[in-house]
Design a protein around this motif. Sequence first.
Motif, PDB file in Angstrom:
ATOM      1  N   TYR A  41       0.845  -1.202   0.000  1.00 14.58           N
ATOM      2  CA  TYR A  41       0.000   0.000   0.000  1.00 14.58           C
ATOM      3  C   TYR A  41       0.877   1.247   0.000  1.00 14.58           C
ATOM      4  O   TYR A  41       0.454   2.319  -0.456  1.00 14.58           O
ATOM      5  CB  TYR A  41      -0.918  -0.004   1.229  1.00 14.58           C
ATOM      6  N   SER A  42       2.098   1.112   0.497  1.00 13.85           N
ATOM      7  CA  SER A  42       3.045   2.222   0.496  1.00 13.85           C
ATOM      8  C   SER A  42       3.313   2.728  -0.916  1.00 13.85           C
ATOM      9  O   SER A  42       3.657   3.898  -1.109  1.00 13.85           O
ATOM     10  CB  SER A  42       4.375   1.788   1.127  1.00 13.85           C
ATOM     11  N   LEU A  43       3.168   1.845  -1.897  1.00 14.98           N
ATOM     12  CA  LEU A  43       3.446   2.186  -3.297  1.00 14.98           C
ATOM     13  C   LEU A  43       2.199   1.973  -4.147  1.00 14.98           C
ATOM     14  O   LEU A  43       2.263   1.504  -5.282  1.00 14.98           O
ATOM     15  CB  LEU A  43       4.599   1.325  -3.818  1.00 14.98           C
ATOM     16  N   GLU A 264       5.568   0.380   6.501  1.00 16.50           N
ATOM     17  CA  GLU A 264       4.498   1.010   5.725  1.00 16.50           C
ATOM     18  C   GLU A 264       4.692   2.515   5.755  1.00 16.50           C
ATOM     19  O   GLU A 264       4.950   3.093   6.804  1.00 16.50           O
ATOM     20  CB  GLU A 264       3.117   0.652   6.270  1.00 16.50           C
ATOM     21  N   VAL A 265       4.569   3.135   4.593  1.00 19.54           N
ATOM     22  CA  VAL A 265       4.648   4.592   4.473  1.00 19.54           C
ATOM     23  C   VAL A 265       3.363   5.055   3.800  1.00 19.54           C
ATOM     24  O   VAL A 265       3.059   4.628   2.684  1.00 19.54           O
ATOM     25  CB  VAL A 265       5.869   5.030   3.640  1.00 19.54           C
ATOM     26  N   GLU A 266       2.618   5.906   4.483  1.00 18.09           N
ATOM     27  CA  GLU A 266       1.336   6.365   3.936  1.00 18.09           C
ATOM     28  C   GLU A 266       1.397   7.804   3.427  1.00 18.09           C
ATOM     29  O   GLU A 266       0.648   8.186   2.535  1.00 18.09           O
ATOM     30  CB  GLU A 266       0.233   6.242   4.995  1.00 18.09           C
ATOM     31  N   ARG A 267       2.264   8.624   4.028  1.00 17.86           N
ATOM     32  CA  ARG A 267       2.439  10.018   3.611  1.00 17.86           C
ATOM     33  C   ARG A 267       3.922  10.245   3.337  1.00 17.86           C
ATOM     34  O   ARG A 267       4.770   9.590   3.933  1.00 17.86           O
ATOM     35  CB  ARG A 267       1.931  10.964   4.702  1.00 17.86           C
ATOM     36  N   TYR A 268       4.205  11.205   2.447  1.00 17.37           N
ATOM     37  CA  TYR A 268       5.562  11.285   1.910  1.00 17.37           C
ATOM     38  C   TYR A 268       6.097  12.716   1.857  1.00 17.37           C
ATOM     39  O   TYR A 268       5.367  13.647   1.542  1.00 17.37           O
ATOM     40  CB  TYR A 268       5.584  10.723   0.479  1.00 17.37           C
ATOM     41  N   GLU A 274      11.007   6.854  -3.204  1.00 16.09           N
ATOM     42  CA  GLU A 274      12.136   7.385  -2.452  1.00 16.09           C
ATOM     43  C   GLU A 274      11.857   7.326  -0.951  1.00 16.09           C
ATOM     44  O   GLU A 274      12.745   7.025  -0.152  1.00 16.09           O
ATOM     45  CB  GLU A 274      12.424   8.826  -2.876  1.00 16.09           C
ATOM     46  N   SER A 275      10.637   7.605  -0.565  1.00 16.67           N
ATOM     47  CA  SER A 275      10.274   7.559   0.853  1.00 16.67           C
ATOM     48  C   SER A 275      10.379   6.143   1.409  1.00 16.67           C
ATOM     49  O   SER A 275      10.828   5.933   2.540  1.00 16.67           O
ATOM     50  CB  SER A 275       8.853   8.094   1.052  1.00 16.67           C
ATOM     51  N   VAL A 276       9.956   5.166   0.612  1.00 14.61           N
ATOM     52  CA  VAL A 276      10.073   3.765   1.019  1.00 14.61           C
ATOM     53  C   VAL A 276      11.543   3.377   1.157  1.00 14.61           C
ATOM     54  O   VAL A 276      11.938   2.700   2.117  1.00 14.61           O
ATOM     55  CB  VAL A 276       9.348   2.862   0.002  1.00 14.61           C
ATOM     56  N   LYS A 277      12.359   3.809   0.207  1.00 10.17           N
ATOM     57  CA  LYS A 277      13.785   3.501   0.257  1.00 10.17           C
ATOM     58  C   LYS A 277      14.439   4.102   1.488  1.00 10.17           C
ATOM     59  O   LYS A 277      15.237   3.450   2.174  1.00 10.17           O
ATOM     60  CB  LYS A 277      14.478   4.022  -1.005  1.00 10.17           C
ATOM     61  N   LYS A 278      14.105   5.344   1.805  1.00  3.98           N
ATOM     62  CA  LYS A 278      14.665   5.998   2.987  1.00  3.98           C
ATOM     63  C   LYS A 278      14.221   5.283   4.264  1.00  3.98           C
ATOM     64  O   LYS A 278      14.984   5.176   5.234  1.00  3.98           O
ATOM     65  CB  LYS A 278      14.244   7.468   3.028  1.00  3.98           C
ATOM     66  N   SER A 279      13.002   4.776   4.273  1.00  2.00           N
ATOM     67  CA  SER A 279      12.503   4.050   5.448  1.00  2.00           C
ATOM     68  C   SER A 279      13.248   2.735   5.635  1.00  2.00           C
ATOM     69  O   SER A 279      13.555   2.339   6.766  1.00  2.00           O
ATOM     70  CB  SER A 279      10.996   3.804   5.302  1.00  2.00           C
ATOM     71  N   LEU A 280      13.547   2.046   4.537  1.00  2.00           N
ATOM     72  CA  LEU A 280      14.333   0.814   4.646  1.00  2.00           C
ATOM     73  C   LEU A 280      15.745   1.123   5.134  1.00  2.00           C
ATOM     74  O   LEU A 280      16.289   0.395   5.980  1.00  2.00           O
ATOM     75  CB  LEU A 280      14.396   0.099   3.301  1.00  2.00           C
ATOM     76  N   GLU A 281      16.339   2.194   4.632  1.00  2.00           N
ATOM     77  CA  GLU A 281      17.677   2.585   5.078  1.00  2.00           C
ATOM     78  C   GLU A 281      17.672   2.891   6.575  1.00  2.00           C
ATOM     79  O   GLU A 281      18.628   2.574   7.286  1.00  2.00           O
ATOM     80  CB  GLU A 281      18.152   3.801   4.280  1.00  2.00           C
ATOM     81  N   TYR A 282      16.599   3.481   7.056  1.00  3.46           N
ATOM     82  CA  TYR A 282      16.477   3.733   8.496  1.00  3.46           C
ATOM     83  C   TYR A 282      16.468   2.415   9.266  1.00  3.46           C
ATOM     84  O   TYR A 282      17.140   2.279  10.292  1.00  3.46           O
ATOM     85  CB  TYR A 282      15.198   4.521   8.783  1.00  3.46           C
ATOM     86  N   MET A 283      15.720   1.429   8.767  1.00  2.00           N
ATOM     87  CA  MET A 283      15.666   0.128   9.423  1.00  2.00           C
ATOM     88  C   MET A 283      17.038  -0.543   9.422  1.00  2.00           C
ATOM     89  O   MET A 283      17.429  -1.187  10.395  1.00  2.00           O
ATOM     90  CB  MET A 283      14.663  -0.768   8.708  1.00  2.00           C
ATOM     91  N   GLN A 284      17.775  -0.376   8.363  1.00  2.00           N
ATOM     92  CA  GLN A 284      19.085  -1.017   8.239  1.00  2.00           C
ATOM     93  C   GLN A 284      20.129  -0.407   9.166  1.00  2.00           C
ATOM     94  O   GLN A 284      21.152  -1.015   9.432  1.00  2.00           O
ATOM     95  CB  GLN A 284      19.545  -0.953   6.783  1.00  2.00           C
ATOM     96  N   THR A 285      19.875   0.789   9.652  1.00  2.00           N
ATOM     97  CA  THR A 285      20.810   1.450  10.557  1.00  2.00           C
ATOM     98  C   THR A 285      20.265   1.522  11.982  1.00  2.00           C
ATOM     99  O   THR A 285      20.834   2.221  12.831  1.00  2.00           O
ATOM    100  CB  THR A 285      21.119   2.871  10.069  1.00  2.00           C
ATOM    101  N   THR A 286      19.168   0.803  12.234  1.00  2.00           N
ATOM    102  CA  THR A 286      18.549   0.804  13.550  1.00  2.00           C
ATOM    103  C   THR A 286      18.668  -0.582  14.158  1.00  2.00           C
ATOM    104  O   THR A 286      18.633  -1.583  13.449  1.00  2.00           O
ATOM    105  CB  THR A 286      17.056   1.192  13.435  1.00  2.00           C
TER     106      THR A 286
END
Length: 288
Positions: A41-43, A264-268, A274-286
Amino acid sequence: MGIKKMAFKGLLIVGFVALMFQGFTKVDPELKDKFVGLQLYSLRDDMNKDVKGTVAKVGEMGFKFVEAAGYNDGKFYGMTPLAFKKLCEDNGLQFLGSHTGQNLPSKENWDETMAWWDKAIEAHAAAGVKWIVQPWMSKEGYESLDGLKKYVEYFNAVGEKCRDKGIYFGYHNHDKEFTTMFDGKPLYDHMVELSDPDRMMFQLDLYWITHGGKDPLKYFEKYPGRFMLWHIKDEMELGESGEMDFNTIFKHKKESGLQYGIVEVERYNFTPMESVKKSLEYMQTTNY
């Protein structure tokens, strides 16, 4: 002869030590290959335009599995269950879960609704998914405790059908489940307590429970093991708002019963991709 034996033993010891050293050097205490999924749904706009291209990009990003939000009439995003499963797997993704559902049926259309579920469950079973989640209730669930009880009875019945096919059935919250009160207690609490743990699990949306004024840690403590799935979400991209204390929440994943974390990303702030990619990068560094 004795010298040869000693030399041979020496070689064995050196080889063993080398293997041990090689093994230890491959051990990384920081787990970097995290098993994180994406709710598609994010995309949603991208999926409507180009299913194959969008799924390919999700796989390229590094997500490990997807949760669909495009089931309709026996198909996923217009594709047969096996075709969509293959598309995911061809792009390094597992197709593990799906959002779909039906409103609370009346006595008159109960059989019709259950027949819809039979078809839906068969399609999901053909795709090999592990769970089906309904992410809404109609107004009956929010108007009274009696209405909510009817919904839970309905969900328990659906959960039994899913269980018979080896699929988990669950419910996904928004904030209203925590701000609606029955007998001095949030609607969500009643739902967890009334539901059968063998037929219904919960997908906790971390953003919406926080937005609804409740602390997920208190729910993990109160109802341990009931939250098999999390939707890992923020106001926009993960970590963007500064209001979500993911690090603390992640420390309690075992207590919650978590098996799968789903971004899940609902607002951008950017394009959805790009927002989904940035969210995954956040998970990878958390420390998830």
